[in-house]
Design an enzyme around this catalytic site. Sequence first.
Site, PDB file in Angstrom:
ATOM      1  CG  HIS A 136       8.712   1.087  11.079  1.00  0.00           C
ATOM      2  ND1 HIS A 136       9.973   1.591  11.261  1.00  0.00           N
ATOM      3  CD2 HIS A 136       8.859  -0.076  10.397  1.00  0.00           C
ATOM      4  CE1 HIS A 136      10.852   0.761  10.723  1.00  0.00           C
ATOM      5  NE2 HIS A 136      10.202  -0.258  10.195  1.00  0.00           N
ATOM      6  CG  HIS A 139      15.294   3.339  11.506  1.00  0.00           C
ATOM      7  ND1 HIS A 139      16.214   2.348  11.256  1.00  0.00           N
ATOM      8  CD2 HIS A 139      14.144   2.710  11.800  1.00  0.00           C
ATOM      9  CE1 HIS A 139      15.631   1.167  11.393  1.00  0.00           C
ATOM     10  NE2 HIS A 139      14.381   1.351  11.720  1.00  0.00           N
ATOM     11  NE  ARG A 179      17.558 -10.151  10.229  1.00  0.00           N
ATOM     12  CZ  ARG A 179      16.966 -10.891  11.132  1.00  0.00           C
ATOM     13  NH1 ARG A 179      17.528 -12.018  11.538  1.00  0.00           N
ATOM     14  NH2 ARG A 179      15.808 -10.547  11.656  1.00  0.00           N
ATOM     15  CE  LYS A 222      17.603  -7.511  12.974  1.00  0.00           C
ATOM     16  NZ  LYS A 222      17.665  -6.266  12.197  1.00  0.00           N
ATOM     17  CG  HIS A 228      14.176   0.103   7.381  1.00  0.00           C
ATOM     18  ND1 HIS A 228      13.660  -0.311   6.175  1.00  0.00           N
ATOM     19  CD2 HIS A 228      13.409  -0.487   8.334  1.00  0.00           C
ATOM     20  CE1 HIS A 228      12.627  -1.116   6.392  1.00  0.00           C
ATOM     21  NE2 HIS A 228      12.456  -1.238   7.687  1.00  0.00           N
ATOM     22  CG  ASN A 246      18.250  -2.355   8.049  1.00  0.00           C
ATOM     23  OD1 ASN A 246      17.205  -2.606   8.629  1.00  0.00           O
ATOM     24  ND2 ASN A 246      19.430  -2.744   8.506  1.00  0.00           N
ATOM     25  CD  GLU A 292       9.076  -2.849   6.629  1.00  0.00           C
ATOM     26  OE1 GLU A 292       9.988  -3.332   5.927  1.00  0.00           O
ATOM     27  OE2 GLU A 292       9.273  -1.973   7.502  1.00  0.00           O
ATOM     28  CD  GLU A 336      20.939  -6.057  10.605  1.00  0.00           C
ATOM     29  OE1 GLU A 336      19.840  -6.414  11.016  1.00  0.00           O
ATOM     30  OE2 GLU A 336      21.288  -4.884  10.506  1.00  0.00           O
ATOM     31  CE  LYS A 378      12.882 -10.625   8.874  1.00  0.00           C
ATOM     32  NZ  LYS A 378      12.414  -9.633   9.812  1.00  0.00           N
ATOM     33  NE  ARG A 399      21.434 -19.492  32.948  1.00  0.00           N
ATOM     34  CZ  ARG A 399      21.250 -20.007  34.146  1.00  0.00           C
ATOM     35  NH1 ARG A 399      20.479 -21.069  34.286  1.00  0.00           N
ATOM     36  NH2 ARG A 399      21.836 -19.496  35.190  1.00  0.00           N
TER      37      ARG A 399
HETATM   38  P1  NAD Z   1       1.891  -2.401  16.781  1.00  0.00           P
HETATM   39  O1  NAD Z   1       2.334  -3.663  17.351  1.00  0.00           O
HETATM   40  O2  NAD Z   1       1.995  -1.178  17.627  1.00  0.00           O
HETATM   41  O3  NAD Z   1       0.395  -2.553  16.271  1.00  0.00           O
HETATM   42  C1  NAD Z   1      -0.235  -1.448  15.649  1.00  0.00           C
HETATM   43  C2  NAD Z   1      -1.632  -1.209  16.209  1.00  0.00           C
HETATM   44  O4  NAD Z   1      -2.538  -2.164  15.676  1.00  0.00           O
HETATM   45  C3  NAD Z   1      -1.735  -1.327  17.713  1.00  0.00           C
HETATM   46  O5  NAD Z   1      -2.584  -0.318  18.168  1.00  0.00           O
HETATM   47  C4  NAD Z   1      -2.387  -2.707  17.912  1.00  0.00           C
HETATM   48  O6  NAD Z   1      -3.108  -2.787  19.117  1.00  0.00           O
HETATM   49  C5  NAD Z   1      -3.296  -2.763  16.721  1.00  0.00           C
HETATM   50  N1  NAD Z   1      -3.647  -4.093  16.219  1.00  0.00           N
HETATM   51  C6  NAD Z   1      -2.832  -5.151  16.072  1.00  0.00           C
HETATM   52  N2  NAD Z   1      -3.448  -6.121  15.408  1.00  0.00           N
HETATM   53  C7  NAD Z   1      -4.705  -5.695  15.150  1.00  0.00           C
HETATM   54  C8  NAD Z   1      -5.805  -6.254  14.465  1.00  0.00           C
HETATM   55  N3  NAD Z   1      -5.739  -7.422  13.842  1.00  0.00           N
HETATM   56  N4  NAD Z   1      -6.940  -5.534  14.406  1.00  0.00           N
HETATM   57  C9  NAD Z   1      -7.010  -4.291  14.963  1.00  0.00           C
HETATM   58  N5  NAD Z   1      -5.995  -3.697  15.587  1.00  0.00           N
HETATM   59  C10 NAD Z   1      -4.846  -4.403  15.674  1.00  0.00           C
HETATM   60  O7  NAD Z   1       2.679  -2.036  15.443  1.00  0.00           O
HETATM   61  P2  NAD Z   1       3.413  -2.912  14.345  1.00  0.00           P
HETATM   62  O8  NAD Z   1       3.557  -2.017  13.188  1.00  0.00           O
HETATM   63  O9  NAD Z   1       2.802  -4.248  14.173  1.00  0.00           O
HETATM   64  O10 NAD Z   1       4.848  -3.176  14.990  1.00  0.00           O
HETATM   65  C11 NAD Z   1       5.746  -2.130  15.280  1.00  0.00           C
HETATM   66  C12 NAD Z   1       6.832  -2.688  16.175  1.00  0.00           C
HETATM   67  O11 NAD Z   1       7.495  -3.735  15.487  1.00  0.00           O
HETATM   68  C13 NAD Z   1       7.888  -1.675  16.568  1.00  0.00           C
HETATM   69  O12 NAD Z   1       8.140  -1.820  17.947  1.00  0.00           O
HETATM   70  C14 NAD Z   1       9.105  -2.107  15.765  1.00  0.00           C
HETATM   71  O13 NAD Z   1      10.316  -1.803  16.430  1.00  0.00           O
HETATM   72  C15 NAD Z   1       8.900  -3.584  15.665  1.00  0.00           C
HETATM   73  N6  NAD Z   1       9.553  -4.247  14.526  1.00  0.00           N
HETATM   74  C16 NAD Z   1      10.299  -5.333  14.756  1.00  0.00           C
HETATM   75  C17 NAD Z   1      10.913  -6.006  13.713  1.00  0.00           C
HETATM   76  C18 NAD Z   1      11.673  -7.268  13.982  1.00  0.00           C
HETATM   77  O14 NAD Z   1      12.310  -7.794  13.056  1.00  0.00           O
HETATM   78  N7  NAD Z   1      11.616  -7.807  15.180  1.00  0.00           N
HETATM   79  C19 NAD Z   1      10.749  -5.547  12.395  1.00  0.00           C
HETATM   80  C20 NAD Z   1       9.977  -4.405  12.176  1.00  0.00           C
HETATM   81  C21 NAD Z   1       9.375  -3.762  13.245  1.00  0.00           C
HETATM   82  N1  GLY Z   2      13.264  -6.063  10.134  1.00  0.00           N
HETATM   83  C1  GLY Z   2      14.619  -6.218   9.760  1.00  0.00           C
HETATM   84  C2  GLY Z   2      15.187  -7.526  10.158  1.00  0.00           C
HETATM   85  O1  GLY Z   2      14.505  -8.381  10.650  1.00  0.00           O
HETATM   86  O2  GLY Z   2      16.374  -7.724  10.017  1.00  0.00           O
END
Ligand code: NAD
Ligand code: GLY
Length: 365
Positions: A269, A256, A245, A147, A252, A249, A189, A241, A231, A125
Site C-alpha cells: 500500500h 489505490h 479528512r 476507521k 491515494h 488521501n 504515510e 470524512e 492524524k 452493539r
Molecule cells: P499488515 O497488517 O498486513 O502487516 C504487514 C506484515 O507485517 C504482516 O505480514 C504482519 O504479520 C507483519 N508484522 C506486523 N507487525 C510486525 C512486527 N512488529 N514485526 C514483524 N512482522 C510484523 O499491513 P499494514 O501495512 O500494517 O496494514 C495494511 C492494512 O491496513 C490494510 O488492510 C489497509 O486497508 C489497512 N489500513 C487501514 C487504515 C485505517 O485508517 N483504518 C489506514 C491505512 C491502512
Molecule cells: N487512512 C485514512 C483515514 O484514516 O482517513
Amino acid sequence: MSDIMRTLTVNLGDRSYPIHLGEDVLTRVGELLRQAACGEKVGIITNPTVAGLYMRPVEEALSRSRFKVTPLLVPEGEEHKSLESLSAIYDRLISERFERNSSLMALGGGVIGDLTGFAAATFLRGIPYIQVPTTLLAQVDSSVGGKTGINHPEGKNLIGAFYQPRLVLIDVGVLRTLPQREFLAGLAEVIKYGIIEDPELFGLLEEKLDRLLTLDRDLLVKVVAASCAIKARVVEKDEREEDYRSVLNFGHTIGHALESLTGYEKFLHGEAVATGMAQAASISMRRGFCDEESHRRIHKLIMRAGLPTKIPSNIDPLELVRRMEVDKKSTGGKVKFICCAGIGRNRFHWLSPQEITAELRLIDG
Ligand code: NAD
Ligand code: GLY
C-alpha cells in the site's frame, strides 16, 4: 513510565482517547488498561507472526494486572480481513462469554487493527477495543481515527464502521522486527503528513532520514508522535470524512488505482501511495498550485526513502484512471483530487478522468 513515553489525546468529546507512545510500552499494557478502566476480560486478536514475537510479553503484562486473557489467532494476510475471520471471532467471544465491558486488543498491523475494530464495533452493539499497532503504517495511520472494517470479494474495505478505540498503545521497539520493506511502506504515510500539513516534519525527514532508517529510538518516537498528532487533528476536525479528512488521501487516488490494477500483488500500500504522491505533486505543479522547489524536494525524499515515484511503463494511464472511476470517493463524474500547494500545504481540486489521464500522459516520471 520510561523517559520517552509520551501521551497525545484524540479529542472527540465523550469518545476522546489517549495515544501512549514510546519504548517498552508492551510491558506496561496491563497498567495502562487498568488506568483506562477496561473490564476483566481481554481478547487479544493477532496473527501467528506477531503472536510468535509479542504475545508473551503482552499476555504476561495483562496477567500481572489480573486481566483474563483470551488469545484469538487470525491467519496471516490481507485476505483474512474477511467475513469468515469476523464470524470466527464472534463465535469465540460468545463461547468465552464476553460481555459489554470486556474488551478486544488489536495486536498487529492494519489488517488486525481494522478487523478487531470492526468486531468490537459490532459485538453486543459495541465493546471497547485497544489498538496496539506493530507496523509503522498502523502506528502512524490505521490505529488512530476509528476507521474499522473488512474486505468483500468485490473490493477492499467495503464493509465497516467508524468506531474509535478506547486507547492506542504504541511501542516503537516492535519496529525492529518489521521487514524493512514494510517499514519503508509505512514511511510513505509519514512523508504524506509532512507534505500535506507539516513542513517541520518534512524538513526533519530530509535532515535525518538516514538516522531514522537505523531505527534510532528517540527519532522514531518523535516522528511517530508528529504523525499521530497530525492524524488526530484531522480526525478531530472531521471524524466521519465528510470533508477535510479526505486530505489524508493525498497520493491515494492514484495509489489505490495502482494497487487495484496490479491485483494487490506488485505494490505494498505505501509503495503505491508513494508513487501516487509523486504523481500528485507533479499534477499539482503543472496546475500551478505547487512550486518547482517543493516538487523537487518531494520527489527526492520519496526516492531517498527507497520508494517508487513512477507509474510502471507497462501501465496505461487510461486503465489506471478507469480504476479511479469506481473508487468510492468519485462523484459527479469528477474525482476529488488532493493537491500539494507547497510543502505543508494542501488543496482540493476536482478533476475529470479525462483530465487526470491527460496529466499522467504528460508527466515524465
Ligand atoms: P499488515 O497488517 O498486513 O502487516 C504487514 C506484515 O507485517 C504482516 O505480514 C504482519 O504479520 C507483519 N508484522 C506486523 N507487525 C510486525 C512486527 N512488529 N514485526 C514483524 N512482522 C510484523 O499491513 P499494514 O501495512 O500494517 O496494514 C495494511 C492494512 O491496513 C490494510 O488492510 C489497509 O486497508 C489497512 N489500513 C487501514 C487504515 C485505517 O485508517 N483504518 C489506514 C491505512 C491502512
Ligand atoms: N487512512 C485514512 C483515514 O484514516 O482517513
